[in-house]
Design a protein around this motif. Structure first.
Motif, PDB file in Angstrom:
ATOM      1  N   ASP A 126       1.116  -0.874   0.101  1.00 45.21           N
ATOM      2  CA  ASP A 126       0.307   0.020   0.020  1.00 45.21           C
ATOM      3  C   ASP A 126       0.737   1.196  -0.167  1.00 45.21           C
ATOM      4  O   ASP A 126       0.774   2.061  -0.525  1.00 45.21           O
ATOM      5  N   ARG A 129       1.876   1.507  -3.019  1.00 41.74           N
ATOM      6  CA  ARG A 129       1.488   2.144  -4.566  1.00 41.74           C
ATOM      7  C   ARG A 129       0.876   3.493  -3.891  1.00 41.74           C
ATOM      8  O   ARG A 129       0.471   4.830  -4.992  1.00 41.74           O
ATOM      9  N   ALA A 130       1.043   4.347  -3.034  1.00 42.00           N
ATOM     10  CA  ALA A 130       1.014   5.571  -2.523  1.00 42.00           C
ATOM     11  C   ALA A 130       1.728   6.839  -2.896  1.00 42.00           C
ATOM     12  O   ALA A 130       2.195   7.838  -3.763  1.00 42.00           O
ATOM     13  N   THR A 132       3.929   5.068  -6.250  1.00 45.66           N
ATOM     14  CA  THR A 132       3.430   4.841  -7.830  1.00 45.66           C
ATOM     15  C   THR A 132       2.627   6.614  -8.007  1.00 45.66           C
ATOM     16  O   THR A 132       2.625   7.424  -8.706  1.00 45.66           O
ATOM     17  N   GLN A 133       1.749   6.287  -7.066  1.00 48.02           N
ATOM     18  CA  GLN A 133       0.283   7.227  -7.080  1.00 48.02           C
ATOM     19  C   GLN A 133       0.395   8.173  -7.150  1.00 48.02           C
ATOM     20  O   GLN A 133       0.362   9.352  -8.456  1.00 48.02           O
ATOM     21  N   GLU A 134       1.847   8.398  -6.586  1.00 49.97           N
ATOM     22  CA  GLU A 134       2.193  10.308  -6.183  1.00 49.97           C
ATOM     23  C   GLU A 134       3.718  10.311  -7.718  1.00 49.97           C
ATOM     24  O   GLU A 134       3.474  11.827  -8.562  1.00 49.97           O
ATOM     25  N   ALA A 136       3.095   9.593 -10.648  1.00 53.55           N
ATOM     26  CA  ALA A 136       2.279   9.398 -12.262  1.00 53.55           C
ATOM     27  C   ALA A 136       1.387  10.508 -12.262  1.00 53.55           C
ATOM     28  O   ALA A 136       0.848  10.706 -13.156  1.00 53.55           O
ATOM     29  N   ARG A 137       1.753  11.299 -10.676  1.00 52.10           N
ATOM     30  CA  ARG A 137       1.144  12.731 -11.684  1.00 52.10           C
ATOM     31  C   ARG A 137       1.346  13.596 -12.447  1.00 52.10           C
ATOM     32  O   ARG A 137       1.062  14.133 -12.987  1.00 52.10           O
ATOM     33  N   SER A 179      -1.739  -3.737  -7.077  1.00 51.64           N
ATOM     34  CA  SER A 179      -3.057  -2.795  -6.580  1.00 51.64           C
ATOM     35  C   SER A 179      -2.299  -1.857  -7.442  1.00 51.64           C
ATOM     36  O   SER A 179      -3.112  -0.967  -7.570  1.00 51.64           O
ATOM     37  N   ALA A 180      -1.280  -1.464  -7.898  1.00 52.52           N
ATOM     38  CA  ALA A 180      -0.696  -0.202  -8.968  1.00 52.52           C
ATOM     39  C   ALA A 180      -1.027  -0.634 -10.463  1.00 52.52           C
ATOM     40  O   ALA A 180      -0.733   0.468 -10.896  1.00 52.52           O
TER      41      ALA A 180
END
Length: 388
Positions: A126, A129-130, A132-134, A136-137, A179-180
């Motif tokens: 988790d 993933r957080a 990675t999401q950061e 990806a912006r 997840s990602a």
């Protein structure tokens, strides 16, 4: 994975060889590539055409812009479009996840770290993933993820064992992929660092190259014939069995007088704490030794002699063109460099060539970069080391 990234796969063995040669040594003229890979002009043209059409390679001229390069003539050199794909690399420690984004040439273009509240695999996933999401912006075209961690991984996907995380048989790649939503590669962190330095760092272009890391643990990797040597000992903490001084200290980790008991940061701190009752940081131990405080100086000098002995034995038996000393513990050389040099000389033949020793202070983002390089090797180029 994006559609364009997928269009690069699978590369044929010939295409892969061309792509890796340009990636690690480019820009290169077609004649240079043909000579390096022993290819005819016709074969090279056949192999490079799909690589150029997919956007992986581009024709360049010195001083040209990328848009100008895309309109280049066949006589112009070929180079990788380094910014065309970005990759996430992770280094997992006991209490943090360190993340980076790199280009195809492993240049770090972003960093982001988050703390770990525990070691449950799903929690660690988790957190990654957080991060990675950061990323990806700002980098919506992320092509894949590479993870380096202390321990042993198989099939570049499963963590067989990680003592500091308390893991056994954790399918980390699958968990993070689900997840990602990106392909994931998992490897021992020292192996990943060796690959990164061999392809893009201190070992670039060398046939024989060794890496020794000192920090929370001790790691070793060898490149021979331009490829990392894969062994059954990878990720198993072999330094605890490398006896450097049989009369050396006994610490909670490693056999008496082993490289682990003499050189790692926890062992050095343990020795000072056991002798003085003071719990001081590694940097404080180095500072005290530099000031001449007797106990800290004794511990650091003994560690420096152990390091010099270990470097000399690597040089004696592996005969590398260069040894890279890396990790968060290499400040030892700044404080006790002459002691290291004396120990190297004492354990080498008087007529032996000088040891080509390069020191690199590595933070955890350097280790994360190693994970990204594994992703580049495996996910884009379909290359990389086999597991033991």
């Amino acid at each position: 994975m994006t559609a364009r990234a997928a269009s690069w796969l699978p590369l044929s063995p010939g295409e892969r060889s061309v792509a890796i040669e340009v990636l690690t040594h480019g820009p290169l003229s077609r004649s240079d590539i043909a000579r390096r890979l022993d290819l005819s002009a016709g074969s090279l043209t056949r192999l490079t055409k799909p690589l150029i059409e997919s956007g992986l390679l581009v024709e360049v001229a010195e001083g040209s812009t990328l848009s100008e390069a895309r309109q280049g003539r066949p006589s112009q050199p070929l180079d990788i479009v380094a910014e065309s794909r970005t990759f996430v690399g992770f280094k997992i420690t006991e209490d943090m996840v360190y993340g980076v984004v790199t280009t195809l040439r492993s240049d770090i273009v972003a960093r982001h770290d988050l703390p770990l509240a525990g070691h449950d695999p799903q929690h660690v996933v988790d957190v990654m993933r957080a991060v990675t999401q950061e990323f990806a912006r700002d980098f919506p075209g992320l092509a894949g993820i590479g993870i380096g961690l202390g321990g042993r991984a198989s099939d570049r996907s499963v963590v067989d064992e990680s003592a500091f995380l308390g893991w056994r048989d954790v399918p980390l790649a699958r968990l993070l992929e689900e997840s990602a939503g990106l392909p994931v590669v998992v490897e021992n962190d020292v192996n990943a660092l060796v690959e990164a330095e061999s392809w893009f760092g201190a070992g670039r272009g060398l046939d024989r190259f060794a890496v020794l890391t000192i920090g929370a643990g001790l790691g070793y990797g060898l490149v021979s014939g331009g490829k990392r040597v894969v062994t059954a000992e990878d990720g198993r903490g072999v330094g605890r069995f490398w006896i450097v001084n049989p009369h050396g200290p006994l610490t909670p980790e490693g056999e008496r007088g082993s490289a682990i008991s003499l050189l790692t940061i926890p062992s050095i701190r343990y020795q000072v704490r056991a002798a003085t009752g003071r719990d001081v940081s590694y940097d404080e131990v180095l500072a005290l030794a530099a000031e001449g405080e007797p106990m800290a100086a004794r511990v650091i000098d003994e560690a420096a002699r152990a390091l010099g002995t270990l470097v000399a034995q690597i040089a004696n038996f592996a005969m590398p063109e260069k040894i890279l000393l890396a990790g968060e513990g290499v400040g030892l050389v700044d404080v006790a460099g002459p002691v290291v040099e004396q120990a190297v000389l004492a354990n080498r033949h008087p007529q032996a060539d000088p040891v080509n020793l390069e020191t690199k202070v590595s933070d955890f983002h350097d280790w994360a970069r190693g994970g990204a390089v594994l992703a580049i090797q495996v996910l884009v180029l379909g290359s990389g080391p086999a597991t033991a």
